[in-house]
Design an enzyme around this catalytic site. Structure first.
Site, PDB file in Angstrom:
ATOM      1  N   HIS A 124       0.812  -1.220   0.000  1.00 56.08           N
ATOM      2  CA  HIS A 124       0.000   0.000   0.000  1.00 56.08           C
ATOM      3  C   HIS A 124       0.847   1.272   0.000  1.00 56.08           C
ATOM      4  CE1 HIS A 124      -3.980  -1.954   0.520  1.00 56.08           C
ATOM      5  NE2 HIS A 124      -3.240  -2.907   1.076  1.00 56.08           N
ATOM      6  N   THR A 125       2.073   1.159  -0.410  1.00 57.61           N
ATOM      7  CA  THR A 125       2.919   2.354  -0.534  1.00 57.61           C
ATOM      8  C   THR A 125       2.864   2.926  -1.949  1.00 57.61           C
ATOM      9  OG1 THR A 125       4.701   0.766  -0.816  1.00 57.61           O
ATOM     10  CG2 THR A 125       4.603   1.899   1.292  1.00 57.61           C
ATOM     11  N   ASP A 126       2.430   2.109  -2.925  1.00 60.36           N
ATOM     12  CA  ASP A 126       2.527   2.584  -4.324  1.00 60.36           C
ATOM     13  C   ASP A 126       1.632   3.791  -4.587  1.00 60.36           C
ATOM     14  OD1 ASP A 126       0.221   0.970  -4.298  1.00 60.36           O
ATOM     15  OD2 ASP A 126       0.650   0.008  -6.226  1.00 60.36           O
ATOM     16  N   GLY A 158      -8.312 -13.049  -7.553  1.00 61.98           N
ATOM     17  CA  GLY A 158      -8.633 -12.526  -6.224  1.00 61.98           C
ATOM     18  C   GLY A 158      -7.689 -12.992  -5.130  1.00 61.98           C
ATOM     19  N   SER A 207      -3.952 -10.981 -10.789  1.00 63.61           N
ATOM     20  CA  SER A 207      -4.558 -11.627 -11.959  1.00 63.61           C
ATOM     21  C   SER A 207      -5.118 -10.577 -12.914  1.00 63.61           C
ATOM     22  CB  SER A 207      -5.657 -12.599 -11.533  1.00 63.61           C
ATOM     23  OG  SER A 207      -6.658 -11.920 -10.799  1.00 63.61           O
ATOM     24  N   GLU A 226      -7.866   0.369 -14.904  1.00 67.01           N
ATOM     25  CA  GLU A 226      -8.364  -0.152 -13.609  1.00 67.01           C
ATOM     26  C   GLU A 226      -8.970   0.975 -12.767  1.00 67.01           C
ATOM     27  OE1 GLU A 226      -8.279  -3.638 -10.946  1.00 67.01           O
ATOM     28  OE2 GLU A 226      -6.704  -3.523 -12.426  1.00 67.01           O
ATOM     29  N   ASP A 264       1.345  -3.276  -9.717  1.00 66.78           N
ATOM     30  CA  ASP A 264       1.049  -4.569 -10.338  1.00 66.78           C
ATOM     31  C   ASP A 264       1.297  -4.514 -11.838  1.00 66.78           C
ATOM     32  OD1 ASP A 264       0.203  -4.970  -7.788  1.00 66.78           O
ATOM     33  OD2 ASP A 264      -1.928  -5.030  -8.273  1.00 66.78           O
TER      34      ASP A 264
HETATM   35  C1  GLA Z   1      -3.132  -4.137  -4.954  1.00 62.21           C
HETATM   36  C2  GLA Z   1      -3.029  -2.907  -5.847  1.00 62.21           C
HETATM   37  C3  GLA Z   1      -1.604  -2.366  -5.847  1.00 62.21           C
HETATM   38  C4  GLA Z   1      -1.083  -2.162  -4.422  1.00 62.21           C
HETATM   39  C5  GLA Z   1      -1.352  -3.397  -3.569  1.00 62.21           C
HETATM   40  C6  GLA Z   1      -1.028  -3.179  -2.114  1.00 62.21           C
HETATM   41  O1  GLA Z   1      -2.371  -5.179  -5.481  1.00 62.21           O
HETATM   42  O2  GLA Z   1      -3.398  -3.238  -7.160  1.00 62.21           O
HETATM   43  O3  GLA Z   1      -1.549  -1.166  -6.581  1.00 62.21           O
HETATM   44  O4  GLA Z   1      -1.630  -1.013  -3.848  1.00 62.21           O
HETATM   45  O5  GLA Z   1      -2.700  -3.825  -3.646  1.00 62.21           O
HETATM   46  O6  GLA Z   1       0.332  -2.997  -1.953  1.00 62.21           O
END
Ligand code: GLA
Length: 388
Positions: free
Chosen positions: A35-37, A121, A126, A159, A171
């Site tokens: 959750h840093t992105d 999921g 995916s 997305e 991702d």
């Molecule tokens: C999902 C989101 C990513 C990232 C992660 C948590 O995979 O698609 O962008 O925020 O959660 O690190």
């Protein structure tokens, strides 16, 4: 039958001709930086040897047809009038077509077949794999020049603005830019990607709790709003703060008493997470797997306690991994709320770790998790589809 053969055979059966191109786009694990992105911070993902595959050929009209072989469903859409989201798998190819068109790229209509062995999921990306596979298929067939980072950004936009999940860019970048034998140190502000060698003595093990949380998307968006709220509050006195990336752990600590406790903890996870990624990536460059593993463990604890995106199943898998000989570290991977734990382990101890994870999970929850070793992989590739 390999997945490649499956998408090609499925294409030929449905569309009565061989495809022009076959594309493979990988899923990913995230070793550090949860959750840093979307806070413009740092992450350390690795693309893996599980992937979405697309076989595709150009059509002469404007109708695209996409056959999802795993579901035996076909979606048809008009490239000149892309309909709003439908709330199912077809949003990914349709959203990618929309995002590429938004960039002024001229897309040909296509026939395509799709198959994937990235579990849906499970926190292994995916959906990003499907997005990147379609974007690359269109890029190859149309012959436009879109670099991998720009392509990842287009998929993220699909997305965010079409599917409606406000994900960061990790991702899509991992799927587009992965490098076999490496993790990727990604700076989500500058979008600089630095591959970091994963020592050959280490293996990656994934354990899937099989828990799928329907709330994941709404809770994910809520976490993002909470981070934005902290930034708004800090900006009142710290105008240089554009995102949590600009906040050090020390600065945040000074603000602790002025923020609601829950918001403070969310932000603490992010700012300490950024520091953990940088320290561990530097250690990994020196082959220090123990430092990586320790940071993974602290990351999981922080996701569990401060960010509150873990679950009893993920905690059990992570804690079990921490206690197994030869395992350097483990953490939940992806957004959380269910899905997978990723562990880094001595290659020779990977089999035992898999067995220990299965046994502990079955003893607690009465069912077997999927648990397996995976390997870091190259990012998206396309091949001419000359053979079946
Ligand atoms: C999902 C989101 C990513 C990232 C992660 C948590 O995979 O698609 O962008 O925020 O959660 O690190």
């Amino acid at each position: 039958m390999s997945i490649r053969d499956k998408v090609v055979a499925g294409f030929v059966t449905r569309y009565g001709q061989p495809p022009d191109v076959v594309v493979r786009a990988p899923g990913r694990v995230n070793l550090l930086g949860g959750h840093t992105d979307y806070n413009e911070g740092y992450v350390l993902p690795a693309a893996i040897d599980r992937a979405a595959w697309v076989a595709a050929a150009v059509r002469t009209d404007r109708q695209s047809r996409v056959l999802a072989l795993d579901r035996e469903e076909e979606a048809v859409f008009d490239l000149d009038a892309i309909a709003p989201r439908q709330g199912n798998w077809s949003d990914y190819p349709r959203g990618v077509a929309w995002a590429l068109s938004e960039r002024g790229l001229a897309l040909p209509a296509i026939d395509a077949s799709l198959a994937s062995d990235v579990p849906v999921g499970a926190g292994l990306s995916s959906s990003a794999a499907v997005e990147v596979a379609f974007a690359w298929a269109w890029r190859t067939l149309a012959g436009f020049d879109l670099d991998r980072i720009s392509l990842a950004l287009a998929c993220q936009q699909a997305e965010n603005d079409y599917v409606g999940v406000r994900c960061g860019v990790m991702d899509q970048v991992a799927s587009a830019c992965g490098r076999a034998g490496h993790a990727l140190l990604l700076d989500c502000r500058t979008l600089q990607v630095d591959p970091v060698l994963l020592p050959e003595t280490a293996a990656i093990v994934v354990a899937d709790s099989r828990v799928r949380r329907s709330l994941a998307a709404s809770e994910y968006n809520r976490r993002r709003q909470e981070c934005e709220e902290v930034v708004r509050q800090l900006q009142r006195e710290l105008p240089h703060v554009r995102s949590l990336r600009d906040v050090s752990p020390e600065t945040l600590a000074q603000w602790a008493h002025r923020l609601p406790v829950e918001l403070y903890r969310r932000a603490r996870h992010v700012v300490t997470g950024n520091a953990r990624v940088l320290t561990a990536a530097a250690a990994l460059r020196c082959g220090d797997l123990a430092a990586l593993g320790e940071a993974m463990r602290r990351c999981h604890e922080s996701l569990r306690d401060d960010y509150q995106v873990s679950s009893p199943e993920l905690d059990l898998l992570a804690e079990t991994a921490w206690s197994v000989g030869g395992c350097y570290g483990a953490r939940l991977t992806g957004a959380g709320f269910g899905g997978c734990v990723v562990a880094v382990v001595d290659s020779g101890a990977a089999g035992n770790l898999v067995e220990c994870l299965k046994r502990a999970f079955r003893d607690h929850f009465g069912q077997l998790p999927a648990a397996y070793t995976c390997h870091s992989a190259d990012g998206v590739t396309a091949q001419a589809a000359l053979t079946g």
